[in-house]
Design an enzyme around this catalytic site. Sequence first.
Site, mmCIF file in Angstrom:
data_model
loop_
_atom_site.group_PDB
_atom_site.id
_atom_site.type_symbol
_atom_site.label_atom_id
_atom_site.label_comp_id
_atom_site.label_asym_id
_atom_site.label_seq_id
_atom_site.Cartn_x
_atom_site.Cartn_y
_atom_site.Cartn_z
ATOM 1 N N GLN A 188 0.830 -1.198 0.000
ATOM 2 C CA GLN A 188 0.000 0.000 0.000
ATOM 3 C C GLN A 188 0.868 1.252 0.000
ATOM 4 O O GLN A 188 0.612 2.207 -0.729
ATOM 5 C CB GLN A 188 -0.912 0.005 1.232
ATOM 6 C CG GLN A 188 -1.913 1.129 1.222
ATOM 7 C CD GLN A 188 -2.790 1.069 -0.006
ATOM 8 O OE1 GLN A 188 -3.368 0.052 -0.318
ATOM 9 N NE2 GLN A 188 -2.865 2.158 -0.739
ATOM 10 N N HIS A 228 2.238 3.030 -3.161
ATOM 11 C CA HIS A 228 1.366 3.738 -4.099
ATOM 12 C C HIS A 228 1.706 5.220 -4.206
ATOM 13 O O HIS A 228 1.591 5.818 -5.265
ATOM 14 C CB HIS A 228 -0.107 3.588 -3.704
ATOM 15 C CG HIS A 228 -0.767 2.406 -4.332
ATOM 16 N ND1 HIS A 228 -0.841 2.232 -5.686
ATOM 17 C CD2 HIS A 228 -1.370 1.316 -3.784
ATOM 18 C CE1 HIS A 228 -1.462 1.096 -5.956
ATOM 19 N NE2 HIS A 228 -1.785 0.517 -4.825
ATOM 20 N N GLU A 237 -10.277 1.679 3.055
ATOM 21 C CA GLU A 237 -10.524 1.221 1.682
ATOM 22 C C GLU A 237 -10.281 -0.297 1.602
ATOM 23 O O GLU A 237 -11.122 -1.037 1.127
ATOM 24 C CB GLU A 237 -9.569 1.958 0.743
ATOM 25 C CG GLU A 237 -9.732 1.583 -0.719
ATOM 26 C CD GLU A 237 -8.607 2.150 -1.581
ATOM 27 O OE1 GLU A 237 -7.609 2.660 -1.017
ATOM 28 O OE2 GLU A 237 -8.710 2.059 -2.814
ATOM 29 N N HIS A 238 -9.109 -0.743 2.084
ATOM 30 C CA HIS A 238 -8.782 -2.174 2.127
ATOM 31 C C HIS A 238 -8.632 -2.592 3.577
ATOM 32 O O HIS A 238 -7.943 -1.919 4.345
ATOM 33 C CB HIS A 238 -7.447 -2.460 1.426
ATOM 34 C CG HIS A 238 -7.376 -1.986 0.010
ATOM 35 N ND1 HIS A 238 -6.800 -0.785 -0.337
ATOM 36 C CD2 HIS A 238 -7.811 -2.545 -1.145
ATOM 37 C CE1 HIS A 238 -6.879 -0.629 -1.659
ATOM 38 N NE2 HIS A 238 -7.492 -1.674 -2.175
ATOM 39 N N ASP A 294 -6.167 -6.365 -6.075
ATOM 40 C CA ASP A 294 -5.737 -5.273 -6.961
ATOM 41 C C ASP A 294 -5.681 -5.731 -8.414
ATOM 42 O O ASP A 294 -5.871 -4.929 -9.328
ATOM 43 C CB ASP A 294 -4.343 -4.776 -6.552
ATOM 44 C CG ASP A 294 -4.390 -3.950 -5.287
ATOM 45 O OD1 ASP A 294 -5.472 -3.454 -4.938
ATOM 46 O OD2 ASP A 294 -3.332 -3.799 -4.627
ATOM 47 N N HIS A 348 -53.761 14.367 -8.512
ATOM 48 C CA HIS A 348 -53.271 13.010 -8.240
ATOM 49 C C HIS A 348 -54.446 12.092 -7.884
ATOM 50 O O HIS A 348 -54.512 10.954 -8.341
ATOM 51 C CB HIS A 348 -52.267 13.019 -7.069
ATOM 52 C CG HIS A 348 -50.896 13.463 -7.446
ATOM 53 N ND1 HIS A 348 -50.613 14.742 -7.864
ATOM 54 C CD2 HIS A 348 -49.702 12.800 -7.474
ATOM 55 C CE1 HIS A 348 -49.321 14.847 -8.122
ATOM 56 N NE2 HIS A 348 -48.743 13.681 -7.893
#
Lengths: 430, 430
Positions: free
Chosen positions: A255, A258, A322-323, A356, A415
């Site tokens: 991670q 990145h 996220e993960h 991934d 209506h």
Amino acid sequence: MNVIQYPQKNEWSKFIKRPAIKKEKLTEIIAGIFSQVEKNGDQALINFNKKFDGAETKNIKVSEEEITYAEEQIRNDLKSAIQEAKENITKFHASQIPGVEKIETTEGVFCWRENRPIDKVGIYIPGGTAPLFSTVLMLAIPAQLAGCKEIILCTPPDTQGNIHPAILFTAKLCGVTEIFKVGGAQAVAAMALGTESIPNVYKIFGPGNQYVVAAKEFAQNYNVAIDMPAGPSEVLVIADEQAIPEFCAADLLSQAEHGSDSQVVFLSTDEKIFNETIRETENQLAALPRNELAKEALKNSHFILLNTIDDTLAFSNLYAPEHLILAIKDSENFIAKIQNAGSVFLGNFSCESAGDYASGTNHTLPTNGFAKNYSGVSLDSFVKKITFQNLSEEGLRNLGKTIETMAEAEGLFAHRNAVSIRLKIENEKF
Amino acid sequence: MNVIQYPQKNEWSKFIKRPAIKKEKLTEIIAGIFSQVEKNGDQALINFNKKFDGAETKNIKVSEEEITYAEEQIRNDLKSAIQEAKENITKFHASQIPGVEKIETTEGVFCWRENRPIDKVGIYIPGGTAPLFSTVLMLAIPAQLAGCKEIILCTPPDTQGNIHPAILFTAKLCGVTEIFKVGGAQAVAAMALGTESIPNVYKIFGPGNQYVVAAKEFAQNYNVAIDMPAGPSEVLVIADEQAIPEFCAADLLSQAEHGSDSQVVFLSTDEKIFNETIRETENQLAALPRNELAKEALKNSHFILLNTIDDTLAFSNLYAPEHLILAIKDSENFIAKIQNAGSVFLGNFSCESAGDYASGTNHTLPTNGFAKNYSGVSLDSFVKKITFQNLSEEGLRNLGKTIETMAEAEGLFAHRNAVSIRLKIENEKF
């Protein structure tokens, strides 16, 4: 690397905060780019390619010859790998296509939903050193499965005016209908507005730098939808006494590499595993070919020792990663306690890089705490779910009084009349 | 009322345009309101109630006594009607809860999705003359079915400081956890930021005026999600020779009475039905108790004669209506041709007001052409779909080479290493 041992619960909120994203005032720059693309179309894009990417591009559309040539450039083992990943991603996303189930809510009243593709979608793939062909897989495969008619892809050219062959190969393989050599905010503007070459689309997907992110936000002013809000990528690893420090460290670093703004959190209930993972992270870091980014990212990372697995899960739900990797014994038993996460990896052999690339799940996931209120990209992201209803005369008779009473109570007499006039005219027939 | 006979296809785009929404520069006003709510919390809301709604509200939270009192105010026939609508809406939305299906994409590699509720959601219900308790049903029912823990509701008080009893009754019935007397942009600010009384939420739902719409957009800067972009309500009715002009007119008017900016489109392939529907619309309009709004809306409406049902459907797909009524023979046979619509009503007895109130479908739908890229509210709107994966050692062995090859080709060596180190250490065991 911030190492924290047994913090009090009331201190947790400190460690959950993401570093504030510097949101510079980009609106003016982005508005300027949109206005140039609107006015000058393709020529504006050609100029931007020269200015921002140092690339001469007479034709911004990638030709069939370029794609064929790209296919020849790719090694066979990479082709097979991409093909295998495609098969898994297809299997998983195809399972998300729902059947149609008609529900009879009242006798004679049938309601159901049907998926329809978003006709025209755009995929943005960033340039830079890493050619993100994996993101092409993650966005083009569900688009094609959903039945989107136009799937266009924009990505910046290199200084020679070329696109990385792996991106071209993957795009072709996954049914992308047109590929264009244009990057940055101008690519997003082109997909939102349309130019002579680039069709405008209804929804824009894909990652990018702060200009791309700001352009996607800006595109919403033109009634274009986007996949989700953006933020730096994150992983949170939970480890108990049976975790393997080498594996945990490798996941944290995968991670961290990145980017310098990546978020890395390690939680453990076991002091030995905790300390060994810290040591192993430092060892593996030193051995990485380009460890500068990872080193920066680790500066903001938290390594936190907690008392119980329940505590680690409570922390994780607050953080909303996220993960999320559960390197704990009988990890499946804890699934019910997971409330907020983008994607979850269970046990010692489910490394993040499996998801991934090739296990089948989507890697476009909510970051920055957005796992509290957003899902990752899935087949659903490429469709609209249209509701249908069919009332027989009997159905309307059964439900009519209820509709009339409610419409009247809301003061909406037309209506009510839409029901009354139907029942009246049908009654008069007899 | 614009009456157009057999326009050429290249003219259609003229009739598809919505009237431009005047988007005034509200950002400054909205930012000011958010800042006051952030600084002064409940007191700011009490002040705004006085200023904007002329209401004294010492306690902005609705008490149990007020709810009990409201229940006593409601006529039994309305209670039964709301209860029946609730049952139908529950049946339809409960059918949207998916089962969990584990997919083995490669031997030893299992992937699946599970729903998790968005923990905290906020519902905004506008004030004004019509008490929109039906919108409470449409938002609170799926929230409760999804399992949202906190479902809060904000709605402006009348000048006496009270909320309409039908709103309180419905909110209680559908599991709303707390109700607050506050309206407008300040209500949205309170739900985004939180105050002493009002908890902050992760997603905000519901309709409102231009200030509410602007505040919902602004709330996204605070990482709050919203249901969908807003625009005036719309209906498109398609009628062939077997349609009934009285019914078509009643449906068109029930849309037109929503407001002067409502969009109404009538398409027919039959000249007799076409002319009679125009006449009938004028007749019924005159008989409506308050026809001013509907009269205004009809000024922007299009009544268009076309050659074939296929033409009407092609037009409708371009227009992408919020509500689409198919008053045509064998209407179910044309479903496959519908690409863009929020909700579809089939045949002569499926009036829009059935879906607005009680058939079971949701009435919170994409307007303004957003049916091209957005779905209406459903159970999905209240959940995140989290992906899970579990790889056995065998699974990682089967997929490892593929992941390594792809990671290396993207230049992400720590990603590759997360696989390599696992396989290496396991191999060393033997």
